[in-house]
Design a protein around this motif. Structure first.
Motif, PDB file in Angstrom:
ATOM      1  N   VAL A  67       3.937   5.848  -5.777  1.00 24.52           N
ATOM      2  CA  VAL A  67       4.011   5.776  -7.050  1.00 24.52           C
ATOM      3  C   VAL A  67       2.761   6.704  -7.462  1.00 24.52           C
ATOM      4  CG1 VAL A  67       3.381   4.414  -9.275  1.00 24.52           C
ATOM      5  CG2 VAL A  67       5.034   3.449  -7.410  1.00 24.52           C
ATOM      6  N   THR A  68       1.544   6.384  -6.908  1.00 28.23           N
ATOM      7  CA  THR A  68       0.426   7.413  -7.115  1.00 28.23           C
ATOM      8  C   THR A  68       0.749   8.861  -7.095  1.00 28.23           C
ATOM      9  OG1 THR A  68      -1.084   5.602  -6.602  1.00 28.23           O
ATOM     10  CG2 THR A  68      -1.965   8.000  -6.837  1.00 28.23           C
ATOM     11  N   ALA A  69       1.413   9.266  -5.948  1.00 25.83           N
ATOM     12  CA  ALA A  69       1.874  10.498  -5.761  1.00 25.83           C
ATOM     13  C   ALA A  69       2.602  11.151  -6.863  1.00 25.83           C
ATOM     14  CB  ALA A  69       2.410  10.555  -4.244  1.00 25.83           C
ATOM     15  N   ILE A  70       3.837  10.424  -7.345  1.00 27.20           N
ATOM     16  CA  ILE A  70       4.684  10.583  -8.296  1.00 27.20           C
ATOM     17  C   ILE A  70       4.013  10.922  -9.492  1.00 27.20           C
ATOM     18  CG2 ILE A  70       6.765  10.016  -9.862  1.00 27.20           C
ATOM     19  CD1 ILE A  70       7.847   8.675  -7.046  1.00 27.20           C
ATOM     20  N   VAL A  71       3.126   9.897  -9.840  1.00 27.92           N
ATOM     21  CA  VAL A  71       2.254  10.130 -11.275  1.00 27.92           C
ATOM     22  C   VAL A  71       1.432  11.303 -11.255  1.00 27.92           C
ATOM     23  CG1 VAL A  71       0.450   9.203 -12.599  1.00 27.92           C
ATOM     24  CG2 VAL A  71       2.519   7.591 -11.734  1.00 27.92           C
ATOM     25  N   ALA A  72       0.906  11.586 -10.020  1.00 25.57           N
ATOM     26  CA  ALA A  72      -0.151  12.823  -9.867  1.00 25.57           C
ATOM     27  C   ALA A  72       0.926  14.210 -10.172  1.00 25.57           C
ATOM     28  CB  ALA A  72      -0.823  12.692  -8.778  1.00 25.57           C
ATOM     29  N   ALA A  73       2.018  14.155  -9.343  1.00 21.97           N
ATOM     30  CA  ALA A  73       2.856  15.284  -9.646  1.00 21.97           C
ATOM     31  C   ALA A  73       3.139  15.429 -11.101  1.00 21.97           C
ATOM     32  CB  ALA A  73       3.989  15.016  -8.813  1.00 21.97           C
ATOM     33  N   VAL A  74       3.646  14.491 -11.852  1.00 21.52           N
ATOM     34  CA  VAL A  74       3.990  14.700 -13.062  1.00 21.52           C
ATOM     35  C   VAL A  74       2.831  15.163 -14.007  1.00 21.52           C
ATOM     36  CG1 VAL A  74       4.603  13.000 -15.217  1.00 21.52           C
ATOM     37  CG2 VAL A  74       5.759  12.707 -13.223  1.00 21.52           C
ATOM     38  N   VAL A  75       1.646  14.496 -13.946  1.00 22.86           N
ATOM     39  CA  VAL A  75       0.465  14.615 -14.652  1.00 22.86           C
ATOM     40  C   VAL A  75       0.187  16.503 -14.392  1.00 22.86           C
ATOM     41  CG1 VAL A  75      -2.099  14.500 -14.910  1.00 22.86           C
ATOM     42  CG2 VAL A  75      -0.432  12.791 -14.908  1.00 22.86           C
ATOM     43  N   ALA A  76       0.338  16.920 -12.977  1.00 22.13           N
ATOM     44  CA  ALA A  76       0.080  18.141 -12.647  1.00 22.13           C
ATOM     45  C   ALA A  76       1.060  19.119 -13.682  1.00 22.13           C
ATOM     46  CB  ALA A  76       0.217  18.207 -11.149  1.00 22.13           C
ATOM     47  N   VAL A  77       2.315  18.752 -13.602  1.00 20.51           N
ATOM     48  CA  VAL A  77       3.544  19.555 -14.220  1.00 20.51           C
ATOM     49  C   VAL A  77       2.942  19.543 -15.745  1.00 20.51           C
ATOM     50  CG1 VAL A  77       5.750  19.702 -14.939  1.00 20.51           C
ATOM     51  CG2 VAL A  77       5.083  19.086 -12.496  1.00 20.51           C
ATOM     52  N   TYR A  78       2.454  18.292 -16.116  1.00 12.39           N
ATOM     53  CA  TYR A  78       2.448  18.525 -17.880  1.00 12.39           C
ATOM     54  C   TYR A  78       1.157  19.350 -18.223  1.00 12.39           C
ATOM     55  CZ  TYR A  78       0.737  16.519 -22.250  1.00 12.39           C
ATOM     56  OH  TYR A  78       0.247  16.299 -23.301  1.00 12.39           O
ATOM     57  N   VAL A  79       0.192  19.076 -17.176  1.00 12.60           N
ATOM     58  CA  VAL A  79      -1.012  20.100 -17.471  1.00 12.60           C
ATOM     59  C   VAL A  79      -0.825  21.757 -17.508  1.00 12.60           C
ATOM     60  CG1 VAL A  79      -3.535  20.758 -16.563  1.00 12.60           C
ATOM     61  CG2 VAL A  79      -2.789  18.255 -16.710  1.00 12.60           C
ATOM     62  N   ALA A 116       0.867  -1.181  -0.031  1.00 11.19           N
ATOM     63  CA  ALA A 116      -0.125  -0.049   0.077  1.00 11.19           C
ATOM     64  C   ALA A 116       0.764   1.187  -0.016  1.00 11.19           C
ATOM     65  CB  ALA A 116      -0.963   0.010   1.313  1.00 11.19           C
ATOM     66  N   LYS A 117       2.107   1.080   0.701  1.00  8.96           N
ATOM     67  CA  LYS A 117       2.839   2.348   0.727  1.00  8.96           C
ATOM     68  C   LYS A 117       3.556   2.605  -0.512  1.00  8.96           C
ATOM     69  CE  LYS A 117       5.394   3.251   4.395  1.00  8.96           C
ATOM     70  NZ  LYS A 117       6.485   3.382   5.549  1.00  8.96           N
ATOM     71  N   ILE A 118       3.979   1.573  -1.272  1.00  8.93           N
ATOM     72  CA  ILE A 118       4.540   1.503  -2.448  1.00  8.93           C
ATOM     73  C   ILE A 118       3.452   2.005  -3.615  1.00  8.93           C
ATOM     74  CG2 ILE A 118       5.561   0.518  -4.379  1.00  8.93           C
ATOM     75  CD1 ILE A 118       7.084  -1.451  -2.351  1.00  8.93           C
ATOM     76  N   VAL A 119       2.340   1.585  -3.421  1.00  7.25           N
ATOM     77  CA  VAL A 119       1.234   2.126  -4.374  1.00  7.25           C
ATOM     78  C   VAL A 119       0.987   3.630  -4.378  1.00  7.25           C
ATOM     79  CG1 VAL A 119      -1.301   2.059  -5.161  1.00  7.25           C
ATOM     80  CG2 VAL A 119       0.404  -0.057  -4.759  1.00  7.25           C
ATOM     81  N   ALA A 120       0.979   3.952  -2.974  1.00 10.31           N
ATOM     82  CA  ALA A 120       0.729   5.529  -2.654  1.00 10.31           C
ATOM     83  C   ALA A 120       1.891   6.405  -3.261  1.00 10.31           C
ATOM     84  CB  ALA A 120       0.605   5.519  -1.087  1.00 10.31           C
TER      85      ALA A 120
END
Length: 63
Positions: free
Chosen positions: A14-26, A8-12
């Motif tokens: 990875v999800t946070a990193i993906v969310a940050a990358v998507v926010a920068v892209y947008v 669960a910690k690893i998934v959280a």
């Protein structure tokens, strides 16, 4: 139970990193769209002052 917490910690993370990358892209896409829209307005409102007509007399010419 420890294995589930680790997964669960690893998934959280990875999800946070993906969310940050998507926010920068947008954010970058919005900046690019704003810049392109600003440049497009300038081109749409451009009026050429060039006249190739030999009989044309400019109204701004002082005689």
């Amino acid at each position: 139970m420890d294995t589930f917490k680790k997964i669960a910690k690893i998934v959280a993370i990875v999800t946070a990193i993906v969310a940050a990358v998507v926010a920068v892209y947008v954010a970058i896409q919005k900046l690019i769209e704003k810049k392109n829209a600003k440049d497009a307005d300038n081109r749409e409102n451009y009026v050429s002052c060039a006249s190739f007509d030999g009989d044309f007399i400019s109204e701004t010419t002082v005689a």
